[in-house]
Structures are given as structure tokens and as C-alpha cells.
Design a protein around this motif. Structure first.
Motif, PDB file in Angstrom:
ATOM      1  N   ASP A   3      -7.285 -24.852  22.333  1.00  0.00           N
ATOM      2  CA  ASP A   3      -6.342 -24.723  21.223  1.00  0.00           C
ATOM      3  C   ASP A   3      -5.116 -23.916  21.655  1.00  0.00           C
ATOM      4  O   ASP A   3      -3.978 -24.300  21.395  1.00  0.00           O
ATOM      5  CB  ASP A   3      -7.003 -24.033  20.027  1.00  0.00           C
ATOM      6  N   GLN A  32      -7.178 -24.332  12.930  1.00  0.00           N
ATOM      7  CA  GLN A  32      -6.546 -24.054  14.225  1.00  0.00           C
ATOM      8  C   GLN A  32      -6.708 -25.190  15.227  1.00  0.00           C
ATOM      9  O   GLN A  32      -5.709 -25.625  15.829  1.00  0.00           O
ATOM     10  CB  GLN A  32      -7.101 -22.753  14.806  1.00  0.00           C
ATOM     11  N   PRO A  33      -7.924 -25.701  15.479  1.00  0.00           N
ATOM     12  CA  PRO A  33      -8.056 -26.770  16.488  1.00  0.00           C
ATOM     13  C   PRO A  33      -7.253 -28.020  16.139  1.00  0.00           C
ATOM     14  O   PRO A  33      -6.635 -28.630  17.017  1.00  0.00           O
ATOM     15  CB  PRO A  33      -9.566 -27.067  16.503  1.00  0.00           C
ATOM     16  N   ALA A  72      -3.312 -27.279  16.385  1.00  0.00           N
ATOM     17  CA  ALA A  72      -2.895 -27.070  17.770  1.00  0.00           C
ATOM     18  C   ALA A  72      -2.870 -28.390  18.531  1.00  0.00           C
ATOM     19  O   ALA A  72      -1.928 -28.670  19.282  1.00  0.00           O
ATOM     20  CB  ALA A  72      -3.827 -26.081  18.459  1.00  0.00           C
ATOM     21  N   ARG A 125      -5.795 -35.052  22.807  1.00  0.00           N
ATOM     22  CA  ARG A 125      -5.345 -34.288  21.647  1.00  0.00           C
ATOM     23  C   ARG A 125      -5.558 -35.087  20.360  1.00  0.00           C
ATOM     24  O   ARG A 125      -5.978 -34.545  19.341  1.00  0.00           O
ATOM     25  CB  ARG A 125      -3.862 -33.945  21.790  1.00  0.00           C
ATOM     26  N   ARG A 141      -9.069 -34.863  19.301  1.00  0.00           N
ATOM     27  CA  ARG A 141      -9.386 -33.604  18.632  1.00  0.00           C
ATOM     28  C   ARG A 141      -8.858 -33.593  17.197  1.00  0.00           C
ATOM     29  O   ARG A 141      -9.494 -33.041  16.289  1.00  0.00           O
ATOM     30  CB  ARG A 141      -8.795 -32.422  19.410  1.00  0.00           C
TER      31      ARG A 141
END
Length: 369
Positions: free
Chosen positions: A230, A301-302, A305, A358, A361
Motif C-alpha cells: 500500500d 487504505q489498500p 492506494a 493494482r 487489489r
């Protein structure tokens, strides 16, 4: 934090911007590249010492300033705008971030103060050619116990500032469990080779380990590296937001001074529209970066980011190409700086993991995969 920058953050941005203009202009960076240096040591001493950027996110009780992600973004955006080569991302962000996310309090107390003041340089070695991911789920680098301690064997690639590091932080598997290990520079069996890169402002290396004596870190490496991913996404995106802004400013200035058929080329719709698109792209990326900074430490957050990294990396690559094209034949020459940003953007698009990782995620964070 607020989406609006604080007075301290605006002051930090101005200080770093002024320092870059005076001490590390692109003309000086060109000389450094020609001489084959990875970075200017005098510039790094000021960045890490006087400005304290190498310890910006390190807690105060470990010798840092205890800054937030938002503070880090301010500094990295200005350094990214100037394409300033330094070990800050490799050492002050990746290695420091990995140690802070780990459970090994002894190593934190020993190394974080030295990383924070810039006297120790670290490099994170996780990427492997055999794995499509920046941080492999099951690394092929293995660790084994022997009478002297723990020894590592394997290969790592795309290690940022690996040749300049005093210590490597290596991901390896020991007895079926992923762990982080410290390997000192000069250790027997360690070979670090600088590898050619499209971006001359980045120093990357390949690492070979043959029964290298290493120091394992306590705790769950998988959890620590997931948290670090992150921070890595956010930090690289911050650099790219600054570089994207620099591409826009450079091209707007050129469009106002280059005349064709009796008027500036910026007066033509074909140029106006492209510049407007670049401004819109920068605005979106900057806003996404602020949202990601606001989400520091939260459940979002993950996702935020990863989202800002996926958005910024591809957008910066497009904007850098547009900037070079709008400079015409001049932009394609080595003498012009536009191509330096394009090379930086191309390399940054896959550095520390490709955009597809990304997006995965993001999908996981949104419950779509």
C-alpha cells in the motif's frame, strides 16, 4: 487529515521545490547520468539530513519525524517533478516501511534511526523473474538453517538502488514460511549487479545469493509486505503526480512561446484540447492521491492506494508521451528534457508491480473478485 494541505505541508512543498531548482536541476542530473552516478551524494545528504526526508514517515521514537502519508506525498511530488535521483524511495520508504510493518522490535530499534538520518542505505529485494508479481506469494529464494545461522540462496531482480545499499532486505521461504531477512553488503556469496534500465534516473540491480549468511526478522512477512505494498503504491503515485504536473507546465510554456503561422501553437484547438486533457488528467490523479492520503490507517487504505497507483501510472505515461509529441521534433531529441519524463513514465508503469496487480487489489477491496 484534511484533503486540503496544511500550512506546514505547503511550506514543505515550497522548501523542497526551491531545493530541487537550485541544487538538482535537470541540467545537473544530465551530468550525473553521463558520469554513470546513481545519485548525487551531496544532494542526498541535504535531503536526508537538513530536510529530514529519509525519516519523514519513521516514528519519532525511532529517530524520525513521525510524518503522515500526506507529508510524504508533498515531498515526493516535488522530487518527482524534478526527476531527482535519490535512494529515498528505496531506503526511506520501502525498507523503512517494511521494517515498521514487521514485528521485530530489536531490528526496528537498531536500523530505523540510521535509515531515518540517511547514514544507512537499504534496498528491498523481493521481485523474482519467475514470478509475475512484484512481491511473490511463494518466492523461490530459500533460507536454510545451518550451524552458523540462516543462509539464503536465490535470485532477485529489479532491486531499486541495490548497488548503492548497505543492507538488503530479502524475502525468502524457510521451512515453508515466508520471511524477511537482512543481508549485509559484502557478505560472502552475495553478488549485486547494476542492470540496464530505460529510465536513467533510476538505479536498479539484480541480486544473486549463494549460501549468504542472513539475519531473519521476527513476525509474519506476508502481512508486513502486504501493508508495505500500500505504501509503495502511494509513494510511487506521489512521485508520478509531481512528474505529470511538470510535463503539463513544460508543455504549456512551450505552447505559448512556439509560433507557427504567426501565432502561438497553443492558440490552435488541436493543441488546446490536448493541454486541457493533460490538466484534467493531472487534477484527477492529484485528487485521488489526496483521497489515498486521507485513507491512511483505515480499512480503505489498500483499495485507495492501489487505485491511485493504477490511475496515475498509466495516466502519467500517456501525458508524458503527449508532452513529447507537442514539442514536435525538438521533443524527440536527447537535448530536450521531455524524453526523460517519458522514459521515467514507461519504467514507473511497471516498477513495484504492474497496473494489473493494482486493479486486482482494487477489485478485491471492492468485493468484486
Amino acid at each position: 487529515m484534511s484533503l486540503v494541505r496544511t500550512e506546514e505541508q505547503r511550506s514543505l512543498a515550497e522548501i523542497v521545490r526551491s531545493f530541487v531548482a537550485k541544487r538538482s536541476p535537470l541540467s545537473a542530473i544530465r551530468v550525473m547520468i553521463t558520469e554513470g552516478r546513481a545519485y548525487d551524494q551531496d544532494v542526498w545528504r541535504t535531503l536526508s539530513g537538513e530536510l529530514g526526508l529519509s525519516g519523514l514517515i519513521v516514528p519519532e521514537h525511532h529517530g524520525g519525524t513521525g510524518g503522515s502519508w500526506a507529508d510524504l506525498a508533498v515531498a515526493l511530488a516535488e522530487l518527482g517533478a524534478g526527476l531527482v535521483p535519490s535512494p529515498l524511495l528505496a531506503s526511506g520508504v520501502l525498507v523503512s516501511g517494511a521494517l515498521m510493518a514487521s514485528d521485530d522490535e530489536d531490528v526496528k530499534a537498531e536500523l530505523l534511526p540510521r535509515l531515518a538520518d540517511g547514514s544507512l542505505l537499504g534496498a528491498l529485494a523481493v521481485s523474482e523473474a519467475e514470478s509475475p508479481r512484484w512481491i511473490p506469494d511463494r518466492p523461490r529464494t530459500v533460507a536454510r538453517n545451518d550451524g552458523d545461522g540462516v543462509r539464503l540462496s536465490g535470485r532477485k531482480n529489479a532491486v531499486l538502488n541495490g548497488c548503492e545499499a548497505d543492507v538488503l532486505l530479502v524475502q525468502a521461504v524457510r521451512e515453508g514460511r515466508s520471511e524477511l531477512h537482512l543481508v549485509d553488503r559484502g557478505t560472502s556469496g552475495l553478488s549485486v549487479t547494476r542492470t540496464p534500465a530505460i529510465d536513467p534516473t533510476r538505479s536498479v540491480a539484480s541480486v544473486e545469493l549463494e549460501d549468504c549468511l542472513a539475519r531473519p526478522l521476527a513476525g509474519d512477512a506476508t502481512a508486513a509486505l502486504s501493508q508495505l505494498a500500500d505504501l509503495a503504491d502511494f509513494a510511487l503515485a506521489a512521485e508520478q503526480v509531481g512528474a505529470l504536473r511538470a510535463c503539463l507546465e513544460m508543455t504549456v510554456q512551450y505552447a505559448g512561446s512556439r509560433f507557427a503561422f504567426g501565432q502561438p501553437i497553443g492558440a490552435y484547438q488541436g493543441v488546446k484540447h490536448k493541454l486541457a486533457d493533460m490538466y484534467t488528467q493531472w487534477s484527477l490523479c492529484d485528487a485521488a492521491l489526496r483521497v489515498a492520503a486521507e485513507a491512511e490507517g483505515s480499512a480503505e487504505q489498500p483499495t485507495t492506494a492501489a487505485a491511485v497507483r493504477a490511475l496515475t501510472s498509466s495516466t502519467y505515461a500517456d501525458a508524458a508521451q503527449t508532452a513529447m509529441l507537442l514539442h514536435g521534433g525538438l521533443g524527440f531529441t536527447w537535448e530536450h528534457d521531455a524524453h526523460l519524463y517519458l522514459k521515467n513514465a514507461i519504467a514507473g508503469n511497471v516498477l513495484l508491480g504492474e497496473p494489473a496487480e493494482r486493479l486486482e487489489r482494487v477489485a478485491l477491496g471492492l468485493g468484486l473478485a
